[in-house]
Design a protein around this motif. Structure first.
Motif, PDB file in Angstrom:
ATOM      1  N   THR A  57      43.323  17.507  35.097  1.00 56.44           N
ATOM      2  CA  THR A  57      43.865  18.052  36.339  1.00 56.44           C
ATOM      3  C   THR A  57      43.412  19.671  36.326  1.00 56.44           C
ATOM      4  N   CYS A  58      43.255  20.245  35.272  1.00 54.74           N
ATOM      5  CA  CYS A  58      42.824  21.475  35.165  1.00 54.74           C
ATOM      6  C   CYS A  58      41.501  21.846  35.304  1.00 54.74           C
ATOM      7  N   SER A  60      39.610  19.473  36.990  1.00 53.12           N
ATOM      8  CA  SER A  60      39.192  19.249  38.333  1.00 53.12           C
ATOM      9  C   SER A  60      39.601  20.545  39.331  1.00 53.12           C
ATOM     10  N   LEU A  61      40.612  21.427  38.910  1.00 54.47           N
ATOM     11  CA  LEU A  61      41.294  22.621  39.789  1.00 54.47           C
ATOM     12  C   LEU A  61      40.183  23.557  39.401  1.00 54.47           C
ATOM     13  N   LEU A  62      39.524  23.656  38.227  1.00 54.30           N
ATOM     14  CA  LEU A  62      38.551  24.664  38.020  1.00 54.30           C
ATOM     15  C   LEU A  62      37.319  24.318  38.608  1.00 54.30           C
ATOM     16  N   ILE A  64      36.918  23.043  41.489  1.00 53.46           N
ATOM     17  CA  ILE A  64      37.229  23.398  42.966  1.00 53.46           C
ATOM     18  C   ILE A  64      37.167  24.642  43.301  1.00 53.46           C
ATOM     19  N   PHE A  65      37.810  25.405  42.138  1.00 55.39           N
ATOM     20  CA  PHE A  65      37.743  27.041  42.365  1.00 55.39           C
ATOM     21  C   PHE A  65      36.523  27.638  42.300  1.00 55.39           C
ATOM     22  N   TRP A 111      37.993  35.879  47.397  1.00 50.90           N
ATOM     23  CA  TRP A 111      36.692  34.957  47.046  1.00 50.90           C
ATOM     24  C   TRP A 111      35.573  35.718  46.506  1.00 50.90           C
ATOM     25  N   GLY A 301      46.761  32.047  38.197  1.00 52.63           N
ATOM     26  CA  GLY A 301      46.379  30.659  38.184  1.00 52.63           C
ATOM     27  C   GLY A 301      45.213  30.647  37.616  1.00 52.63           C
ATOM     28  N   ILE A 302      44.184  31.441  37.536  1.00 52.39           N
ATOM     29  CA  ILE A 302      42.790  31.109  36.808  1.00 52.39           C
ATOM     30  C   ILE A 302      42.998  31.251  35.382  1.00 52.39           C
ATOM     31  N   LEU A 305      44.709  28.077  33.905  1.00 52.32           N
ATOM     32  CA  LEU A 305      43.912  27.022  34.111  1.00 52.32           C
ATOM     33  C   LEU A 305      42.984  27.216  32.684  1.00 52.32           C
TER      34      LEU A 305
END
Length: 323
Positions: A57-58, A60-62, A64-65, A111, A301-302, A305
């Motif tokens: 999960t982490c 995948s999120l990273l 995407i980020f 961003w 959040g970052i 992660l």
């Protein structure tokens, strides 16, 4: 079976059919071979890591980020050059994260800031890891150099980090570019990791298998690479997990003092540290809380992660968990 082959052992006495046996011969190498499952250290590490739903999960999120950081608002300024001071507006369908005090789109700005901060963190992180691992390994394994490195690190750490960075910036003629700041930070960033490496190598280099390797003629670098490093990698990874939060903290601290690599007059550029510093420069965030909440969620959040991924990866890197 040798007795069966030479007919020195009569199976008929025991009513045993000799056709049930097969002569395989003598194979010394085969007899000495230990049958076990093939083992690959890094294959096992990644297998254990990607068997964790938290890591997947982490990760995948990273991913995407990172993809969004390097694709959104590329080539656009953080604040349009023709912007004028205006009242911020909250999140809407047109501006997902709302607008700032100069009418800038916060969605684009965070961003752009994330991309800049990741670039800064990657440079500091790379130098920290390379110097920390190499110097720490030499420092811990070769006892004769211990006093030399102790004196060098004491000399560097006598001056507080922030003061040392400011001194280097002043010596560079007040240049506040990212290169000077990375150089200044890198002078001290490796010391913590190198000291950790030294302690862990001292604790593990006198174990039986390392002594046996040295007796058999294995060179020092090979002992460090193959025997010691896998055992201390979990601790090193946990230290590395805080590299990005540390980079944001450094960026914010220097920006607050007016020596960040993103200057207030350069409206077309931004970093997460400069965005936080800009928001906290006045009390507008109290009236418009989203101005503070958005960058804080990004930073928190970052950092979370990286921390969670580092924790799972550290457990996967521990050889004791591979069997």
């Amino acid at each position: 079976m040798e007795y069966i082959k030479s007919k020195k052992f009569n199976l008929d006495i025991y009513n045993i059919d000799s056709n049930l046996f097969e002569w395989v011969g003598d194979d010394v190498k085969q007899a000495e071979h230990i049958y076990t499952k093939p083992y690959s250290y890094w294959k096992t590490v990644f297998k254990k890591a990607f068997s964790s739903y938290l890591f997947i999960t982490c990760f995948s999120l990273l991913v995407i980020f990172l993809l969004m950081s390097f694709t959104i608002a590329v080539g656009k300024p953080a604040v349009p050059l023709l912007s004028q001071p205006s009242l911020p507006h909250g999140p809407s369908a047109q501006h997902w994260f709302g607008t700032g005090k100069l009418g800038e789109d916060i969605w684009n700005k965070v961003w752009i800031g994330s991309r800049t901060t990741l670039f800064f963190a990657a440079m500091v992180f790379s130098i920290q890891i390379v110097l920390g691992l190499i110097i720490g390994a030499i420092w811990g394994f070769y006892a004769k150099l211990d006093m030399l490195f102790l004196e060098v690190t004491r000399f560097i750490t006598i001056i507080p980090d922030m003061i040392l960075w400011l001194v280097i910036i002043f010596l560079a003629g007040g240049e506040k570019g990212v290169g000077i700041i990375v150089f200044a930070v890198s002078i001290t960033s490796w010391i913590g990791l190198a000291s950790l490496m030294r302690i862990q190598i001292i604790l593990t280099k006198q174990t039986e298998y390392n002594i046996a390797s040295k007796v058999l003629g294995t060179s020092g670098p090979k002992v460090i690479k193959n025997n010691i490093l896998p055992k201390i990698l979990p601790i090193v990874i946990q230290e590395i997990a805080f590299a990005l939060p540390a980079a944001i903290s450094i960026d914010s601290g220097l920006a607050y003092l007016g020596y960040g690599f993103i200057q207030p007059n350069k409206l077309e550029k931004a970093s997460l540290g400069s965005i936080l510093n800009e928001v906290l420069s006045d009390n507008s965030w109290q009236e418009y809380p989203y101005l503070l909440i958005v960058p804080l969620v990004f930073v928190g959040g970052i950092s979370l992660l990286f921390y969670m991924m580092g924790k799972v990866l550290a457990d996967s890197l521990d050889p004791k968990t591979h069997r």
